[in-house]
Scaffold this active site. Structure first.
Site, mmCIF file in Angstrom:
data_model
loop_
_atom_site.group_PDB
_atom_site.id
_atom_site.type_symbol
_atom_site.label_atom_id
_atom_site.label_comp_id
_atom_site.label_asym_id
_atom_site.label_seq_id
_atom_site.Cartn_x
_atom_site.Cartn_y
_atom_site.Cartn_z
ATOM 1 N N GLU A 1 0.836 -1.204 0.000
ATOM 2 C CA GLU A 1 0.000 0.000 0.000
ATOM 3 C C GLU A 1 0.868 1.249 0.000
ATOM 4 O O GLU A 1 1.808 1.362 0.803
ATOM 5 C CB GLU A 1 -0.908 0.035 1.229
ATOM 6 C CG GLU A 1 -1.983 -1.022 1.274
ATOM 7 C CD GLU A 1 -2.774 -0.960 2.563
ATOM 8 O OE1 GLU A 1 -3.673 -0.102 2.671
ATOM 9 O OE2 GLU A 1 -2.473 -1.750 3.478
ATOM 10 N N LYS B 1 -6.310 -4.268 15.033
ATOM 11 C CA LYS B 1 -7.568 -4.490 14.331
ATOM 12 C C LYS B 1 -8.566 -5.139 15.271
ATOM 13 O O LYS B 1 -8.190 -5.789 16.237
ATOM 14 C CB LYS B 1 -7.354 -5.403 13.107
ATOM 15 C CG LYS B 1 -6.476 -4.811 12.018
ATOM 16 C CD LYS B 1 -6.365 -5.768 10.845
ATOM 17 C CE LYS B 1 -5.529 -5.173 9.722
ATOM 18 N NZ LYS B 1 -5.448 -6.095 8.552
ATOM 19 N N LYS C 1 -5.971 3.694 9.813
ATOM 20 C CA LYS C 1 -5.686 3.141 8.494
ATOM 21 C C LYS C 1 -6.959 2.432 8.025
ATOM 22 O O LYS C 1 -7.170 1.256 8.309
ATOM 23 C CB LYS C 1 -4.501 2.165 8.583
ATOM 24 C CG LYS C 1 -4.083 1.526 7.288
ATOM 25 C CD LYS C 1 -2.844 0.663 7.525
ATOM 26 C CE LYS C 1 -2.519 -0.173 6.311
ATOM 27 N NZ LYS C 1 -3.539 -1.197 6.007
#
Length: 603
Positions: free
Chosen positions: A306, A484, A535
């Site tokens: 990314e 996460k 993000k």
């Protein structure tokens, strides 16, 4: 019985009923409270008399407790099955639906470039896991959480994880019994153990996947016969089918707690971390994905998954998002001009997927887009790179394939990144530039670039529930960690992990998964945790935009309340590798123990 006797009995019953009523109201303090509110309400003279009374008595009501958990199958942004969890509470003697949560279904251990035949078993496992999670939520967890105060997050999360541990222990015991029965039936008691068969040397046995020699870690040297070092696959935590019930229910509990306390979710998260709701909050800096390359994308470039842009600290979020959308459009239009409309197609993250053969192509394009807006790369906007090194490591060769056909040993990868960043000072962060297993070279890279670049661990760290019980050592350090909400990650574990990693000098990055829903939970989580970065993917697609919109909403709300604090300038902590141990007197110094070449520091 005479009429007179009947009247006497009725009078006695009425008197006893009145006495019980007086006792009942007195025990609950009703007369005193009525007197208090009636005296004060006359002076307050509220427009809504009964609303005023309701607000007064509401604070004396019992704390709402969980009465029912109801789960069903839903779908995420990729059309994959996921779980929708609803929590009902008993509120003022009535059962009421308080919160609903739709979770992510991403299984991060399956890379996007995996073969179809490797993905199919995972798809089956994921579908089965959703079904099992729904069943557990509607039965065992529903029963265990009834009567629990949802504002007690750690207690609720403890009940959830305890059930999971019990189910996993029972499953492991069942498997052990079945294995013993099979072994007894086959007369296989004398077969070699798993540990014995795992050891493979260059002298014998077939070389399976991941058992190749690594030039960086072992192999044949001139004039010597050396046993090859096995490079195993990175260990994957074996999760019980239905494990995703843990995360989705923990999120739903948080939403319920915020509702009951009549506060925003980010305030509830803040109270879990700091013991009280903070009076000041900051908005995380968005790491916004513009381009995606790596193994799944066309072209030879593998080592950058990314390419992301990051606004400078202090720039209002609403302004920075306007710039980011213009950067995104500039890049998309440049592809459209060269290759037509298909070049503007995006992936699940919303990122553009061009054909790149070198990282410089993406870096130059982003810097060009930033400059086109009259902004300065490295000043107004920075660049962050997600390297996803675990996805490009070739276990058979023991090397990283940074570009197709260009495998490199860890030492060369370290020099590659340091040299590239010395030419692109606008790059402010690297995520997973190496695997955690190559911690020596990770630390050498930190030595060269950590003065002005965040070296962030994502895949390099265990999930919060495990990491909280692990000891952080000097052998492996980082500038930040990516967190996460998926699978077994509870809100409590995530909060505790945040505190632990911040104490160790790490910044916090809250990231979304690929299979997100329209939930904005992560935005509130990031603000409540006081995260440095978020993000969430590209500035397009509904599930991504919903997260950014929620952050803008929180920013405006904090401004109006006078609680918004502007992010400070980046503070980098220099990370040095631990000193090499002194060799014992007379001991032969092996080639691998010699320090690598000097890593050029980023200028």
């Amino acid at each position: 019985m005479t009429s007179k006797g009947t009247n006497t009995q009725s009078a006695r019953d009425l008197y006893q009923a009145k006495q019980k009523a007086v006792e009942y109201y007195s025990q609950n303090g009703v007369p005193q409270k009525m007197e208090t509110i009636l005296n004060s309400m006359f002076l307050d003279n509220p427009d809504d008399v009964y609303g005023h009374l309701a607000n007064f008595f509401e604070k004396f009501a019992k704390v709402p407790t969980v009465s029912k958990i109801q789960a069903r199958q839903a779908y995420d942004s990729k059309g994959e099955p996921t779980i929708q969890t609803e929590i009902y509470c008993t509120v003022k003697n009535k059962e009421k639906l308080i919160s609903t949560s739709i979770s992510s279904t991403q299984n991060s251990h399956i890379p996007e470039h995996a073969r179809v035949e490797d993905k199919e078993p995972d798809e089956i496992e994921r579908h089965e896991s959703v079904k099992t999670a729904i069943r557990v939520l509607n039965t065992d967890l529903n029963n265990r959480l009834q009567g629990v105060d949802p504002t007690q997050q750690s207690q609720a999360d403890s009940i959830i994880t305890k059930l999971y541990d019990e189910l996993k222990a029972a499953d492991e015991e069942r498997q052990a019994i079945e294995a013993a029965e099979r072994a007894a039936a086959d007369g296989d008691e004398s077969s070699p153990s798993k540990d014995e068969t795992a050891s493979v040397t260059s002298g014998g046995g077939k070389k399976g996947k991941g058992s190749a020699k690594s030039p960086a870690q072992g192999g044949k040297k001139k004039g010597k016969s050396v046993t090859a070092v096995v490079i195993p696959e990175e260990p994957r935590e074996k999760m019980l089918t239905g494990a995703n019930a843990v995360c989705t229910l923990s999120q739903a509990i948080s939403l319920t707690a915020a509702y009951i306390q009549d506060i925003d979710l980010y305030e509830h998260i803040s109270s879990l971390k700091y013991g009280e709701v903070k009076n000041e909050f900051q908005i995380p800096l968005p790491m916004v994905t513009i381009l995606q390359s790596g193994r799944p994308a066309p072209g030879k470039l593998n080592c950058v998954k990314e390419f992301m842009v990051v606004p400078k600290p202090g720039m209002p979020l609403d302004q920075s998002l306007q710039y980011i959308h213009q950067i995104y459009k500039y890049v998309a239009n440049s592809f459209y001009t060269k290759s037509g409309v298909t070049a503007k197609l995006v992936n699940d993250l919303g990122a553009l997927c061009p054909t790149f053969d070198r990282p410089e192509q993406g870096l130059d394009l982003l810097q060009e887009a930033i400059t086109h807006l009259g902004l300065s790369p490295g000043d107004d906007f920075h660049i962050a790179l997600n390297c996803a090194s675990n996805e490009i490591f070739d276990y058979e060769k023991g090397k990283y394939e940074i570009m197709s056909g260009q495998p490199k040993v860890p030492e060369d990868v370290t020099e590659f990144w340091a040299e590239l960043l010395s030419r692109y000072p606008s790059v402010i962060a690297l995520i997973d530039p190496l695997r955690q297993q190559d911690q020596e070279h990770w630390m050498r890279l930190c030595e060269g670039i950590s003065d002005n670049t965040y070296v962030i661990g994502g895949h390099a760290y265990s999930r919060p529930g495990i990491l909280n019980n692990e000891e952080l050592t000097e052998d492996f350090k980082s500038s930040g960690i990516v967190l996460k909400m998926e699978q077994l990650n509870t809100v409590t574990d995530t909060v505790q992990c945040t505190k632990k990693m911040e104490e160790a000098g790490n910044v916090i990055v809250v990231a979304a998964c690929n299979g997100e829903s329209g939930s904005t939970f992560l935005s509130d989580l990031a603000v409540g945790l006081n995260a440095k970065f978020v993000k969430f993917g590209a500035p397009v697609r509904g599930e991504r935009i919903a997260l950014y919109n929620r952050l803008v909403q929180i920013e405006e709300q904090l401004k109006q309340q006078g609680k918004l604090v502007v992010q400070k300038e980046h503070l980098f902590a220099h990370i040095s590798p631990p000193p090499l141990p002194e060799p014992e007197e007379g001991a032969e110094v092996e080639e691998d123990s010699v320090p690598a070449k000097n890593v050029p520091k980023k200028k």
